[in-house]
Design a protein around this motif. Structure first.
Motif, PDB file in Angstrom:
ATOM      1  N   LYS A  29       0.849  -1.190   0.000  1.00 21.73           N
ATOM      2  CA  LYS A  29       0.000   0.000   0.000  1.00 21.73           C
ATOM      3  C   LYS A  29       0.889   1.247   0.000  1.00 21.73           C
ATOM      4  CE  LYS A  29      -3.306  -2.977   1.290  1.00 21.73           C
ATOM      5  NZ  LYS A  29      -2.572  -3.968   2.080  1.00 21.73           N
ATOM      6  N   ALA A  30       0.456   2.269  -0.705  1.00 23.09           N
ATOM      7  CA  ALA A  30       1.216   3.522  -0.756  1.00 23.09           C
ATOM      8  C   ALA A  30       0.295   4.663  -1.131  1.00 23.09           C
ATOM      9  CB  ALA A  30       2.362   3.408  -1.766  1.00 23.09           C
ATOM     10  N   ASP A  31       0.733   5.849  -0.822  1.00 21.10           N
ATOM     11  CA  ASP A  31       0.016   7.067  -1.182  1.00 21.10           C
ATOM     12  C   ASP A  31       0.512   7.475  -2.572  1.00 21.10           C
ATOM     13  OD1 ASP A  31      -1.525   9.318  -1.050  1.00 21.10           O
ATOM     14  OD2 ASP A  31      -0.188  10.430   0.289  1.00 21.10           O
ATOM     15  N   LEU A  32      -0.196   7.031  -3.611  1.00 19.36           N
ATOM     16  CA  LEU A  32       0.284   7.184  -4.987  1.00 19.36           C
ATOM     17  C   LEU A  32      -0.198   8.444  -5.681  1.00 19.36           C
ATOM     18  CD1 LEU A  32      -0.172   3.509  -6.283  1.00 19.36           C
ATOM     19  CD2 LEU A  32       1.875   4.559  -5.307  1.00 19.36           C
ATOM     20  N   LEU A  33      -1.314   8.986  -5.234  1.00 17.13           N
ATOM     21  CA  LEU A  33      -1.926  10.113  -5.936  1.00 17.13           C
ATOM     22  C   LEU A  33      -1.578  11.445  -5.278  1.00 17.13           C
ATOM     23  CD1 LEU A  33      -5.479   8.610  -6.560  1.00 17.13           C
ATOM     24  CD2 LEU A  33      -3.717   9.020  -8.290  1.00 17.13           C
ATOM     25  N   ASP A  34      -1.291  12.424  -6.114  1.00 20.53           N
ATOM     26  CA  ASP A  34      -1.145  13.796  -5.632  1.00 20.53           C
ATOM     27  C   ASP A  34      -2.491  14.271  -5.092  1.00 20.53           C
ATOM     28  OD1 ASP A  34       0.544  16.443  -5.770  1.00 20.53           O
ATOM     29  OD2 ASP A  34      -1.413  16.946  -6.652  1.00 20.53           O
ATOM     30  N   SER A  35      -2.470  15.136  -4.091  1.00 15.73           N
ATOM     31  CA  SER A  35      -3.734  15.591  -3.492  1.00 15.73           C
ATOM     32  C   SER A  35      -4.648  16.248  -4.516  1.00 15.73           C
ATOM     33  CB  SER A  35      -3.450  16.552  -2.333  1.00 15.73           C
ATOM     34  OG  SER A  35      -2.719  17.688  -2.794  1.00 15.73           O
ATOM     35  N   ASP A 121       8.451   9.228  -5.257  1.00 13.77           N
ATOM     36  CA  ASP A 121       7.022   9.533  -5.361  1.00 13.77           C
ATOM     37  C   ASP A 121       6.636   9.821  -6.805  1.00 13.77           C
ATOM     38  OD1 ASP A 121       6.404   9.241  -2.639  1.00 13.77           O
ATOM     39  OD2 ASP A 121       7.135  11.256  -2.208  1.00 13.77           O
ATOM     40  N   GLY A 122       7.241   9.063  -7.727  1.00 13.47           N
ATOM     41  CA  GLY A 122       6.993   9.319  -9.141  1.00 13.47           C
ATOM     42  C   GLY A 122       5.533   9.248  -9.533  1.00 13.47           C
ATOM     43  N   ALA A 123       4.770   8.366  -8.879  1.00 12.52           N
ATOM     44  CA  ALA A 123       3.346   8.241  -9.219  1.00 12.52           C
ATOM     45  C   ALA A 123       2.598   9.529  -8.905  1.00 12.52           C
ATOM     46  CB  ALA A 123       2.722   7.067  -8.470  1.00 12.52           C
ATOM     47  N   LYS A 124       2.998  10.225  -7.850  1.00 13.52           N
ATOM     48  CA  LYS A 124       2.320  11.475  -7.500  1.00 13.52           C
ATOM     49  C   LYS A 124       2.525  12.527  -8.586  1.00 13.52           C
ATOM     50  CE  LYS A 124       2.194  11.167  -2.451  1.00 13.52           C
ATOM     51  NZ  LYS A 124       2.575  11.824  -1.176  1.00 13.52           N
ATOM     52  N   LEU A 125       3.756  12.664  -9.059  1.00 11.65           N
ATOM     53  CA  LEU A 125       4.002  13.651 -10.105  1.00 11.65           C
ATOM     54  C   LEU A 125       3.317  13.238 -11.402  1.00 11.65           C
ATOM     55  CD1 LEU A 125       5.309  16.241 -11.051  1.00 11.65           C
ATOM     56  CD2 LEU A 125       7.431  14.969 -11.502  1.00 11.65           C
ATOM     57  N   LEU A 126       3.318  11.949 -11.701  1.00 15.12           N
ATOM     58  CA  LEU A 126       2.630  11.491 -12.903  1.00 15.12           C
ATOM     59  C   LEU A 126       1.128  11.732 -12.797  1.00 15.12           C
ATOM     60  CD1 LEU A 126       2.609  10.109 -15.637  1.00 15.12           C
ATOM     61  CD2 LEU A 126       2.581   7.897 -14.465  1.00 15.12           C
ATOM     62  N   SER A 127       0.535  11.444 -11.635  1.00 21.81           N
ATOM     63  CA  SER A 127      -0.905  11.654 -11.472  1.00 21.81           C
ATOM     64  C   SER A 127      -1.255  13.129 -11.605  1.00 21.81           C
ATOM     65  CB  SER A 127      -1.381  11.111 -10.126  1.00 21.81           C
ATOM     66  OG  SER A 127      -0.881  11.871  -9.043  1.00 21.81           O
ATOM     67  N   SER A 128      -0.409  13.991 -11.056  1.00 21.05           N
ATOM     68  CA  SER A 128      -0.634  15.429 -11.178  1.00 21.05           C
ATOM     69  C   SER A 128      -0.560  15.863 -12.637  1.00 21.05           C
ATOM     70  CB  SER A 128       0.412  16.186 -10.347  1.00 21.05           C
ATOM     71  OG  SER A 128       0.270  17.577 -10.501  1.00 21.05           O
ATOM     72  N   THR A 129       0.392  15.300 -13.368  1.00 23.99           N
ATOM     73  CA  THR A 129       0.551  15.621 -14.784  1.00 23.99           C
ATOM     74  C   THR A 129      -0.670  15.176 -15.587  1.00 23.99           C
ATOM     75  OG1 THR A 129       2.964  15.370 -14.584  1.00 23.99           O
ATOM     76  CG2 THR A 129       2.037  15.305 -16.797  1.00 23.99           C
ATOM     77  N   VAL A 130      -1.163  13.958 -15.313  1.00 23.00           N
ATOM     78  CA  VAL A 130      -2.330  13.442 -16.037  1.00 23.00           C
ATOM     79  C   VAL A 130      -3.577  14.268 -15.709  1.00 23.00           C
ATOM     80  CG1 VAL A 130      -3.858  11.451 -16.352  1.00 23.00           C
ATOM     81  CG2 VAL A 130      -1.390  11.109 -16.188  1.00 23.00           C
ATOM     82  N   THR A 131      -3.744  14.644 -14.434  1.00 25.86           N
ATOM     83  CA  THR A 131      -4.906  15.455 -14.058  1.00 25.86           C
ATOM     84  C   THR A 131      -4.853  16.828 -14.708  1.00 25.86           C
ATOM     85  OG1 THR A 131      -5.263  14.294 -11.969  1.00 25.86           O
ATOM     86  CG2 THR A 131      -6.115  16.529 -12.114  1.00 25.86           C
ATOM     87  N   ASN A 132      -3.671  17.443 -14.743  1.00 28.29           N
ATOM     88  CA  ASN A 132      -3.536  18.741 -15.402  1.00 28.29           C
ATOM     89  C   ASN A 132      -3.870  18.644 -16.881  1.00 28.29           C
ATOM     90  OD1 ASN A 132      -2.702  19.819 -12.983  1.00 28.29           O
ATOM     91  ND2 ASN A 132      -0.549  20.006 -13.539  1.00 28.29           N
ATOM     92  N   LEU A 133      -3.532  17.507 -17.490  1.00 21.46           N
ATOM     93  CA  LEU A 133      -3.779  17.305 -18.920  1.00 21.46           C
ATOM     94  C   LEU A 133      -5.253  17.069 -19.208  1.00 21.46           C
ATOM     95  CD1 LEU A 133      -2.554  16.666 -21.821  1.00 21.46           C
ATOM     96  CD2 LEU A 133      -2.600  14.269 -21.081  1.00 21.46           C
ATOM     97  N   THR A 134      -5.898  16.243 -18.380  1.00 19.55           N
ATOM     98  CA  THR A 134      -7.243  15.755 -18.696  1.00 19.55           C
ATOM     99  C   THR A 134      -8.365  16.384 -17.879  1.00 19.55           C
ATOM    100  OG1 THR A 134      -7.118  13.981 -17.049  1.00 19.55           O
ATOM    101  CG2 THR A 134      -6.239  13.505 -19.252  1.00 19.55           C
ATOM    102  N   GLY A 135      -8.025  16.939 -16.720  1.00 19.61           N
ATOM    103  CA  GLY A 135      -9.050  17.426 -15.801  1.00 19.61           C
ATOM    104  C   GLY A 135      -9.702  16.310 -15.006  1.00 19.61           C
ATOM    105  N   VAL A 136      -9.211  15.087 -15.145  1.00 21.76           N
ATOM    106  CA  VAL A 136      -9.774  13.922 -14.466  1.00 21.76           C
ATOM    107  C   VAL A 136      -9.078  13.718 -13.126  1.00 21.76           C
ATOM    108  CG1 VAL A 136     -10.113  11.418 -14.559  1.00 21.76           C
ATOM    109  CG2 VAL A 136     -10.355  12.799 -16.646  1.00 21.76           C
ATOM    110  N   ARG A 137      -9.877  13.529 -12.066  1.00 24.20           N
ATOM    111  CA  ARG A 137      -9.331  13.160 -10.761  1.00 24.20           C
ATOM    112  C   ARG A 137      -9.637  11.684 -10.518  1.00 24.20           C
ATOM    113  NH1 ARG A 137      -9.749  18.114  -6.438  1.00 24.20           N
ATOM    114  NH2 ARG A 137      -9.020  19.763  -7.842  1.00 24.20           N
ATOM    115  N   PHE A 138      -8.822  11.055  -9.684  1.00 26.42           N
ATOM    116  CA  PHE A 138      -8.840   9.603  -9.594  1.00 26.42           C
ATOM    117  C   PHE A 138      -9.326   9.085  -8.247  1.00 26.42           C
ATOM    118  CE2 PHE A 138      -5.801  10.731 -12.880  1.00 26.42           C
ATOM    119  CZ  PHE A 138      -6.248   9.932 -13.931  1.00 26.42           C
TER     120      PHE A 138
END
Length: 317
Positions: A29-35, A121-138
């Motif tokens: 288990k890990a905290d993968l998503l940026d806030s 914490d690469g997943a956090k930066l990637l999730s932030s990048t994807v959200t900025n691109l798509t507007g989708v939160r996870f």
């Protein structure tokens, strides 16, 4: 999703509880998503969106670093009985935000680099990048170690894949002829990672990865797996060892049970509207005009209507 399909195939509720407990104990288990990339609900009322990251980290050479070899948005509509696998090209040119913990200052780059620039914490930066691109939160995220998933496929006795165009591996020289047949773990991983020599390059590779994910979900419903407690337990623990997850605070048992009406035949693949180009001598993918409509459909829970109106971007898996 595969475990939810197993329920449909006849796994009892008691069996479900045992399986999910074993999986839960094996999973990291890990905290993968940026806030800013995380939904605040922590609920299971669809539509749900999950970020799936395939890491290319090599177990034999971890010092070589890692990038996101595969980036998939898993969209589950409100009925929680279907899923859309939306692959993001790893060479997509995007703006990656600054990440002070690693000293990365931000800038234009291929999207898979965000996983590396974020360090531990690469997943956090990637999730932030994807959200900025798509507007989708996870609603959650998972990292899959693709080298480890070979064991999962082998424990399942291989997966059945239909190859519609001959593929020759640049890594092993193995030829995958046209036809439907079983692939073992090494073969399925090799097949899923090929992009050179294919008519659509990385887009064909994305489709092949979607095929393998769907094939694993289908194989988990095989009576030979479900009827063998030892094999099922070994497979579940192997899946757990292959994944790091963030369920957004939702108990795993609740998540699996909520997907009990999922069917493998209702898992569809979508290619992100984009195309290849050269910028300053570097090969990139860039978004096409249909991408904004897809992002809006994901946010609003209407991917089915978008896919029906844009069949050219739907993958046959």
């Amino acid at each position: 999703m595969g475990l939810a399909l197993a329920i449909v195939a006849g796994l009892s509720l008691g069996g479900l509880k045992l399986v999910t407990e074993r999986l839960d104990s094996a999973l990291k288990k890990a905290d993968l998503l940026d806030s800013g990339a995380r939904t605040g609900s922590g609920g299971l009322h669809g539509p749900l969106n999950y970020l799936l990251i395939g890491s290319d980290e090599r177990d034999a050479n971890p010092s070589a670093g890692h990038r996101a070899d595969s980036i998939v948005i898993v969209n589950i509509p409100a009925g929680l009985d279907k899923a859309y696998l939306i692959s993001i090209p790893r060479d997509l040119r995007v703006t990656i935000p600054a990440y002070p913990p690693t000293g990365y200052k931000g800038g234009q780059d291929k999207i898979n680099a965000a996983f590396q620039y974020g360090g531990a914490d690469g997943a956090k930066l990637l999730s932030s990048t994807v959200t900025n691109l798509t507007g989708v939160r996870f609603d959650g995220a998972a990292i899959v170690n693709f080298t480890g998933f070979k064991r999962v496929v082998d424990l399942l006795g291989g997966v059945n894949v239909c190859v519609d165009q001959q593929v020759t591996s640049i890594h092993t020289g193995h030829v995958f002829p046209v036809g439907c047949y079983a692939m073992n773990g090494a073969e399925s991983l090799d097949y899923a990672r090929q992009r050179y020599g294919l008519p659509r390059g990385d887009y064909d590779r994305q489709r092949h990865q979607q095929q393998i994910l769907k094939a694993i979900a289908q194989k988990l419903t095989d009576p030979a797996v479900l009827a063998n407690p030892l094999k099922l337990d070994q497979t579940v623990r192997a899946i757990g060892a292959t994944m790091t997850v963030d369920t957004n605070g939702v108990p795993l048992n609740d998540l699996v049970f909520s997907l009990r009406n999922m069917r493998a035949e209702n898992v569809s693949g979508i290619r992100l509207p984009s195309g290849g180009t050269q910028i300053n001598g570097i090969s990139y993918n860039v978004l096409g005009p249909d991408a904004d409509g897809l992002f809006k459909a994901i946010r609003e829970g209407d991917v089915a209507a978008w896919a029906a109106a844009n069949p050219r971007w739907v993958n046959a898996i």
